[in-house]
Design a protein around this motif. Sequence first.
Motif, PDB file in Angstrom:
ATOM      1  N   ALA A 107      -3.239  -6.843  -2.899  1.00  0.00           N
ATOM      2  CA  ALA A 107      -3.962  -6.186  -2.056  1.00  0.00           C
ATOM      3  C   ALA A 107      -3.968  -4.821  -2.216  1.00  0.00           C
ATOM      4  O   ALA A 107      -4.807  -3.804  -2.381  1.00  0.00           O
ATOM      5  CB  ALA A 107      -3.618  -6.595  -0.519  1.00  0.00           C
ATOM      6  N   PHE A 158       0.742  -1.361   0.146  1.00  0.00           N
ATOM      7  CA  PHE A 158       0.076   0.072  -0.138  1.00  0.00           C
ATOM      8  C   PHE A 158       0.926   1.016  -0.240  1.00  0.00           C
ATOM      9  O   PHE A 158       0.641   2.297   0.739  1.00  0.00           O
ATOM     10  CB  PHE A 158      -0.940   0.002   1.171  1.00  0.00           C
ATOM     11  CG  PHE A 158      -2.221  -1.101   1.123  1.00  0.00           C
ATOM     12  CD1 PHE A 158      -3.066  -0.671   0.196  1.00  0.00           C
ATOM     13  CD2 PHE A 158      -2.207  -2.334   1.490  1.00  0.00           C
ATOM     14  CE1 PHE A 158      -4.302  -1.469  -0.024  1.00  0.00           C
ATOM     15  CE2 PHE A 158      -3.199  -3.074   1.435  1.00  0.00           C
ATOM     16  CZ  PHE A 158      -4.205  -2.615   0.540  1.00  0.00           C
ATOM     17  N   PHE A 194      -8.458  -8.872  -1.075  1.00  0.00           N
ATOM     18  CA  PHE A 194      -8.979  -7.842  -0.592  1.00  0.00           C
ATOM     19  C   PHE A 194      -9.831  -7.056  -1.943  1.00  0.00           C
ATOM     20  O   PHE A 194     -10.327  -5.945  -2.076  1.00  0.00           O
ATOM     21  CB  PHE A 194      -8.162  -6.476  -0.123  1.00  0.00           C
ATOM     22  CG  PHE A 194      -7.808  -7.045   1.183  1.00  0.00           C
ATOM     23  CD1 PHE A 194      -8.705  -7.276   2.147  1.00  0.00           C
ATOM     24  CD2 PHE A 194      -6.342  -7.291   1.381  1.00  0.00           C
ATOM     25  CE1 PHE A 194      -8.141  -7.765   3.577  1.00  0.00           C
ATOM     26  CE2 PHE A 194      -5.878  -7.689   2.652  1.00  0.00           C
ATOM     27  CZ  PHE A 194      -6.768  -8.044   3.787  1.00  0.00           C
ATOM     28  N   GLU A 197      -1.725  -9.918   7.011  1.00  0.00           N
ATOM     29  CA  GLU A 197      -1.945 -10.557   5.808  1.00  0.00           C
ATOM     30  C   GLU A 197      -3.472 -10.343   5.618  1.00  0.00           C
ATOM     31  O   GLU A 197      -3.901 -10.317   4.575  1.00  0.00           O
ATOM     32  CB  GLU A 197      -1.442 -12.124   5.739  1.00  0.00           C
ATOM     33  CG  GLU A 197      -0.246 -12.220   5.748  1.00  0.00           C
ATOM     34  CD  GLU A 197       0.287 -13.852   5.671  1.00  0.00           C
ATOM     35  OE1 GLU A 197      -0.491 -14.436   5.823  1.00  0.00           O
ATOM     36  OE2 GLU A 197       1.428 -14.018   5.839  1.00  0.00           O
ATOM     37  N   LYS A 198      -4.024 -10.486   6.576  1.00  0.00           N
ATOM     38  CA  LYS A 198      -5.670 -10.586   6.478  1.00  0.00           C
ATOM     39  C   LYS A 198      -6.602  -9.339   7.158  1.00  0.00           C
ATOM     40  O   LYS A 198      -7.794  -9.368   6.840  1.00  0.00           O
ATOM     41  CB  LYS A 198      -6.058 -11.960   7.116  1.00  0.00           C
ATOM     42  CG  LYS A 198      -5.600 -13.022   6.346  1.00  0.00           C
ATOM     43  CD  LYS A 198      -6.241 -14.364   6.632  1.00  0.00           C
ATOM     44  CE  LYS A 198      -5.804 -14.992   7.867  1.00  0.00           C
ATOM     45  NZ  LYS A 198      -6.395 -16.453   8.092  1.00  0.00           N
ATOM     46  N   PHE A 242     -12.479 -11.676   8.195  1.00  0.00           N
ATOM     47  CA  PHE A 242     -13.326 -11.059   7.406  1.00  0.00           C
ATOM     48  C   PHE A 242     -14.106  -9.919   7.929  1.00  0.00           C
ATOM     49  O   PHE A 242     -14.127  -8.808   7.276  1.00  0.00           O
ATOM     50  CB  PHE A 242     -14.111 -12.016   6.615  1.00  0.00           C
ATOM     51  CG  PHE A 242     -13.523 -13.222   5.994  1.00  0.00           C
ATOM     52  CD1 PHE A 242     -12.993 -12.701   4.624  1.00  0.00           C
ATOM     53  CD2 PHE A 242     -13.515 -14.508   6.114  1.00  0.00           C
ATOM     54  CE1 PHE A 242     -12.513 -13.648   3.745  1.00  0.00           C
ATOM     55  CE2 PHE A 242     -13.049 -15.583   5.265  1.00  0.00           C
ATOM     56  CZ  PHE A 242     -12.553 -14.860   4.064  1.00  0.00           C
ATOM     57  N   PHE A 278      -6.128  -5.884   6.696  1.00  0.00           N
ATOM     58  CA  PHE A 278      -6.565  -4.837   5.686  1.00  0.00           C
ATOM     59  C   PHE A 278      -6.237  -3.458   6.614  1.00  0.00           C
ATOM     60  O   PHE A 278      -6.876  -2.541   6.018  1.00  0.00           O
ATOM     61  CB  PHE A 278      -7.801  -4.815   5.303  1.00  0.00           C
ATOM     62  CG  PHE A 278      -8.274  -4.163   3.947  1.00  0.00           C
ATOM     63  CD1 PHE A 278      -7.267  -4.217   3.022  1.00  0.00           C
ATOM     64  CD2 PHE A 278      -9.206  -3.381   3.987  1.00  0.00           C
ATOM     65  CE1 PHE A 278      -7.387  -3.815   1.590  1.00  0.00           C
ATOM     66  CE2 PHE A 278      -9.583  -2.826   2.770  1.00  0.00           C
ATOM     67  CZ  PHE A 278      -8.589  -2.954   1.692  1.00  0.00           C
ATOM     68  N   ALA A 288     -11.337  -6.856   8.237  1.00  0.00           N
ATOM     69  CA  ALA A 288     -10.958  -6.239   6.877  1.00  0.00           C
ATOM     70  C   ALA A 288     -12.104  -5.295   6.587  1.00  0.00           C
ATOM     71  O   ALA A 288     -11.791  -4.367   6.055  1.00  0.00           O
ATOM     72  CB  ALA A 288     -10.722  -7.328   6.148  1.00  0.00           C
ATOM     73  N   THR A 348      -9.338 -14.877  -1.490  1.00  0.00           N
ATOM     74  CA  THR A 348     -10.414 -14.421  -0.749  1.00  0.00           C
ATOM     75  C   THR A 348     -10.048 -13.625   0.720  1.00  0.00           C
ATOM     76  O   THR A 348     -10.660 -12.815   1.006  1.00  0.00           O
ATOM     77  CB  THR A 348     -11.399 -15.802  -0.595  1.00  0.00           C
ATOM     78  OG1 THR A 348     -11.722 -16.546  -1.767  1.00  0.00           O
ATOM     79  CG2 THR A 348     -12.403 -15.407   0.335  1.00  0.00           C
ATOM     80  N   GLU A 349      -8.945 -14.501   1.240  1.00  0.00           N
ATOM     81  CA  GLU A 349      -8.539 -13.956   2.511  1.00  0.00           C
ATOM     82  C   GLU A 349      -7.594 -12.794   2.343  1.00  0.00           C
ATOM     83  O   GLU A 349      -7.368 -11.856   3.243  1.00  0.00           O
ATOM     84  CB  GLU A 349      -7.788 -15.099   3.147  1.00  0.00           C
ATOM     85  CG  GLU A 349      -8.814 -16.053   3.382  1.00  0.00           C
ATOM     86  CD  GLU A 349      -8.140 -17.312   4.296  1.00  0.00           C
ATOM     87  OE1 GLU A 349      -6.874 -17.227   4.674  1.00  0.00           O
ATOM     88  OE2 GLU A 349      -8.949 -18.184   4.547  1.00  0.00           O
ATOM     89  N   LYS A 350      -6.690 -12.960   1.188  1.00  0.00           N
ATOM     90  CA  LYS A 350      -5.538 -11.790   1.155  1.00  0.00           C
ATOM     91  C   LYS A 350      -5.492 -10.693  -0.013  1.00  0.00           C
ATOM     92  O   LYS A 350      -4.553  -9.847   0.103  1.00  0.00           O
ATOM     93  CB  LYS A 350      -4.313 -12.470   1.299  1.00  0.00           C
ATOM     94  CG  LYS A 350      -4.260 -13.697   2.482  1.00  0.00           C
ATOM     95  CD  LYS A 350      -2.819 -13.998   2.805  1.00  0.00           C
ATOM     96  CE  LYS A 350      -2.415 -15.261   2.018  1.00  0.00           C
ATOM     97  NZ  LYS A 350      -1.126 -15.868   2.364  1.00  0.00           N
TER      98      LYS A 350
END
Lengths: 290, 290
Positions: B274, A12, B69, A66-67, A271, A69, A274, B65-67
């Motif tokens: 992501a 990011f 985004f 990792e998950k 989930f 966000f 995120a 799905t998990e990483k």
Amino acid sequence: MSVTTKATIASFGGKLLKLSHQSKVTGTEMNFNLFLPPQVTTNALHKAPVLIWLSGLTCTPDNCTEKGFFQHGASKKGIAVLYPDTSPRGANIQGEDESYDFGSGAGFYVDATVDPWSKNYKMYSYITEELPSTVFENFKQLDSSRVSITGHSMGGHGALSLFLKNPGKYKSASAFAPIANPLKAPWGEKAFKGYFGESDWQSKGAEHDSTELLKKWKGGPLDILIDVGTGDNFYKQKQLLPENLVEAAKSIGQDTAVNVRFQPDYDHSYFTMASFADDHVDHAAKYLFA
Amino acid sequence: MSVTTKATIASFGGKLLKLSHQSKVTGTEMNFNLFLPPQVTTNALHKAPVLIWLSGLTCTPDNCTEKGFFQHGASKKGIAVLYPDTSPRGANIQGEDESYDFGSGAGFYVDATVDPWSKNYKMYSYITEELPSTVFENFKQLDSSRVSITGHSMGGHGALSLFLKNPGKYKSASAFAPIANPLKAPWGEKAFKGYFGESDWQSKGAEHDSTELLKKWKGGPLDILIDVGTGDNFYKQKQLLPENLVEAAKSIGQDTAVNVRFQPDYDHSYFTMASFADDHVDHAAKYLFA
């Protein structure tokens, strides 16, 4: 207090660092991750505030990295995110790896007082003192005077209790599905009995129970954001008890101190984090940049 | 063509479904995930277009799905995201689990033509025909006339080659770190030799090589978005070769057909996906809502 860089990953617009150091407090090597937002990786004069993320049972620094966000919002706002581990690892204590909810991955952000845990399991001192000291010594582009804290489940308990035990130390607190009243929850009882002993667990546990701490809060007006999913099985099993925290706020006349948002159908997984990570970054930003 | 729902998870205002079905094409049970955006979970009259995400080597439907985004941007735009698996699983072919880059988790989005793979390894037919038919039959809230495709690495090869082999079938294509010229890359050569045989791999492989397909493109103007990290080791090892795709575009007089963005320092991981997932959702949305 030197730090070893195990990986540098672009994320990011900023840099995600996988780091480790030898902790004097826990007596073990401790891993942690640090996200540096683009504002400090591209501008040497900028100093970024820090949001500490405390993870839940079983997690390492990598799960939320990792998950969760969080880098998405932190990158926009110019906030660094510090992801500590959830316990010492490899302390070689008998039984340390036997339970998912006690020992490795389950330090509960307290300093254990009874053998065999008291030598290494000092996550309270580690998170409040040694780790931030190490980070600010090694990363001069971070602003040690502006730190907020958040977390999930056991880490939500950690975020709220560290915030409430240390008025002024953190600019804000928020949590996802926190264990908000661990003295009344099976997870908390097991952890406190194990780390504080059968005779002292209630008195010592009260010093780390966010609901009990809030009842005795003498600081100023509070604004704590909490998200709990209505599909969260641990909420249904009464491990979290956010309602008790809301009642505690009312008992001190701060009816709006704790904003619990019940998110329809959301569960206990990443989930959920995120989906609402940006809101928690925004909440922290409001106070970090006030 | 019934579908089994293994989990329903709230995510970014919509629902993430973990699904499986018995595939006639592969002869195995196939898992896939489907994100339904809030626009269709809350409004029965709305129909959502679909973005297909093809994953890379070793991945299941869960990794992105998990990483990845993609749900973040898809939720805002009202796009469903379909996450297929990367190969049949449990076909009981000798050696199917021996390599990370061939067999299980490495179907390469082709229909194998030689034994023992030709019976089950038909990922091209599965992804272009059976899976979408199954999905649109079971989810009437999706619009079968508006589908775009994207993917990563082996899945980037899949997205680009399926798009270029089937003019008009997909509204748009994009990719992260695609294997853009598999005939010239070690991964592609191994896969094509294995699935098409030593004598035919180059001729049959050319029918699935995006660079070769682009050279023969007779359709209209193209607008393919590709992100490649300059820190991607597989790019450095010449497994990806996006430059060859750019040259192919020039050879047919479409100099701007392929927009390769070299992202400084980014690697081959989901942290890269992501970071730029929103851009790829936006790219698809431009054509899905045109």
